[in-house]
Write a protein that holds these residues in place. Structure first.
Motif, mmCIF file in Angstrom:
data_model
loop_
_atom_site.group_PDB
_atom_site.id
_atom_site.type_symbol
_atom_site.label_atom_id
_atom_site.label_comp_id
_atom_site.label_asym_id
_atom_site.label_seq_id
_atom_site.Cartn_x
_atom_site.Cartn_y
_atom_site.Cartn_z
ATOM 1 N N ASP A 86 2.613 -6.784 -7.407
ATOM 2 C CA ASP A 86 3.322 -7.037 -8.464
ATOM 3 C C ASP A 86 4.579 -6.544 -8.359
ATOM 4 N N ILE A 87 5.495 -7.543 -8.539
ATOM 5 C CA ILE A 87 7.124 -7.096 -8.384
ATOM 6 C C ILE A 87 7.848 -7.171 -9.747
ATOM 7 N N SER A 88 7.146 -7.420 -10.816
ATOM 8 C CA SER A 88 7.874 -7.904 -12.101
ATOM 9 C C SER A 88 8.526 -6.422 -12.458
ATOM 10 N N ARG A 98 13.281 -3.126 -4.376
ATOM 11 C CA ARG A 98 12.028 -3.172 -4.406
ATOM 12 C C ARG A 98 11.561 -4.315 -3.419
ATOM 13 N N ILE A 99 12.310 -5.587 -3.242
ATOM 14 C CA ILE A 99 11.810 -6.649 -2.569
ATOM 15 C C ILE A 99 12.070 -6.433 -1.155
ATOM 16 N N ALA A 100 13.255 -5.885 -0.677
ATOM 17 C CA ALA A 100 13.782 -5.236 0.651
ATOM 18 C C ALA A 100 12.608 -4.209 1.139
ATOM 19 N N SER A 101 11.995 -3.369 0.300
ATOM 20 C CA SER A 101 11.183 -2.446 0.812
ATOM 21 C C SER A 101 9.886 -3.216 1.058
ATOM 22 N N GLN A 105 7.765 -3.644 4.633
ATOM 23 C CA GLN A 105 6.071 -3.129 4.783
ATOM 24 C C GLN A 105 5.416 -4.426 5.209
ATOM 25 N N CYS A 106 5.911 -5.593 5.130
ATOM 26 C CA CYS A 106 5.457 -7.044 5.292
ATOM 27 C C CYS A 106 5.652 -7.039 6.727
ATOM 28 N N GLY A 107 6.579 -6.303 7.417
ATOM 29 C CA GLY A 107 6.913 -6.643 8.902
ATOM 30 C C GLY A 107 7.714 -7.709 9.164
ATOM 31 N N VAL A 108 8.529 -8.066 8.282
ATOM 32 C CA VAL A 108 9.284 -9.288 8.426
ATOM 33 C C VAL A 108 10.273 -8.987 9.906
ATOM 34 N N GLY A 109 10.627 -9.816 10.753
ATOM 35 C CA GLY A 109 11.417 -9.263 11.840
ATOM 36 C C GLY A 109 10.681 -8.446 13.066
ATOM 37 N N MET A 110 9.395 -8.277 12.605
ATOM 38 C CA MET A 110 8.748 -7.547 13.689
ATOM 39 C C MET A 110 8.362 -8.224 15.008
#
Length: 316
Positions: A86-88, A98-101, A105-110
């Motif tokens: 939940d990112i509300s 928070r979205i950047a974090s 964590q999601c590994g974007v660019g990994m």
């Protein structure tokens, strides 16, 4: 550590020998424990042993290894994250920080990861959805000249052994965990052999280096009447012999396979309870029982000594 091997590695560098290293395997290849991580999922460190060796030759290493990997993840994809958050916020949307974090964590660019990251709106706010699937690790080989492989500890049940013998100190559980590991060993070696044969279909010319695990225990550790140190030492000895035999066999049939015995040598006296331990025993729980920065650096130097001795002497 073999000083002669390091000198030979220097001769390799001076001769212009081209080195393009790739690391595949689990947390004992990724650099877990060294810090300076490029991601929080696989815990790939910029100070992993493969990076130490690559820096010596002035090149970049490719680290395709990942925390928690099993032998079949060398040849099969692996989902390593399936996250829902939940990112509300009070204003109705997640903050940029928070979205950047979450993206991190999601590994974007990994490297070597297929990432699906979306944000959906619900009646109550916004939800971030993330799934990360790693490619089979051998797909990262490309035009690598040298592949370092450390794998099998998770198949063996290392976490169960460590938990029962070192944390719970339960004699019955410890004995069962070690005996189960002993029974799995032959199957693990066969699974690794199959993956290494498949590796040759991806890259037919790379030198492939089979890396044993560090000897984590020093001294005499018993749980009740059970000789933990002795049993684990015997198990690791069998495993190392199995890896060395596998390297010899594969070298004979496919060419270019090596066993990195220098790693065992360099770790002598640096396990838990040693005079100068190179193992995390407290702090970040994800790093416990993994090498410290000093341990990773020494392992990288063992890689260099091995490369110098193996390549210039032509001995697998």
């Amino acid at each position: 550590m073999s000083i002669a091997g390091i000198l030979l590695a220097g001769l390799l560098l001076a001769s212009g020998e081209e080195i393009r290293p790739v690391a595949i395997g689990d947390s004992y290849a990724s650099g877990n424990g060294a810090g300076s991580y490029s991601d929080t999922l696989c815990m790939r460190s910029n100070d992993a042993a493969s990076e130490v060796a690559a820096e010596f030759f002035g090149v970049d290493a490719i680290n395709a290894s990942c925390n928690g990997a099993w032998t079949h993840h060398l040849t099969e994809p692996r989902m390593i994250s399936d996250m829902r958050r939940d990112i509300s916020d009070p204003e109705g949307f997640g903050s940029a920080a928070r979205i950047a974090s979450l993206l991190a964590q999601c590994g974007v660019g990994m490297d070597g990861a297929q990432t699906d990251f979306t944000i959906e709106q619900t009646d109550s706010g916004f939800t971030a959805l993330c799934s990360v699937t790693l490619d089979p690790q051998i797909q990262a080989l490309g035009d690598a000249t040298d592949v370092f492989v450390t794998i099998g500890g998770n198949d063996l049940g290392f976490v169960s052994v460590a938990s029962a013998c070192l944390i719970q100190e339960d004699e019955a559980l410890c004995r069962t965990a070690v005996e189960d590991a002993e029974e799995r060993l032959d199957g693990i070696l066969e699974s690794e052999r199959n993956a290494l044969v498949a590796l040759r279909e991806i890259n037919s010319h790379a030198r492939v280096h089979l890396v044993p695990y560090p000897r984590l225990l020093e001294g005499d550790l018993t749980v009740g009447s059970y000789d933990v140190s002795g049993e684990i030492e015997d198990l690791q000895g069998r495993w190392e012999t199995g890896l060395e035999t596998m390297a010899d066999d594969l070298n004979e049939t496919h060419g270019g396979f090596y066993y990195v015995g220098a790693v065992t040598d360099v770790w002598d006296g640096h396990g838990l309870a040693g005079e100068e331990p190179w193992i995390h025993s407290d702090g970040n729980i994800a790093e416990i029982l993994h090498p410290t920065v000093e341990g990773w650096k020494a392992t990288g130097h063992a890689y260099l000594a091995h490369l110098g001795t193996s390549i210039l002497n032509g001995h697998p």
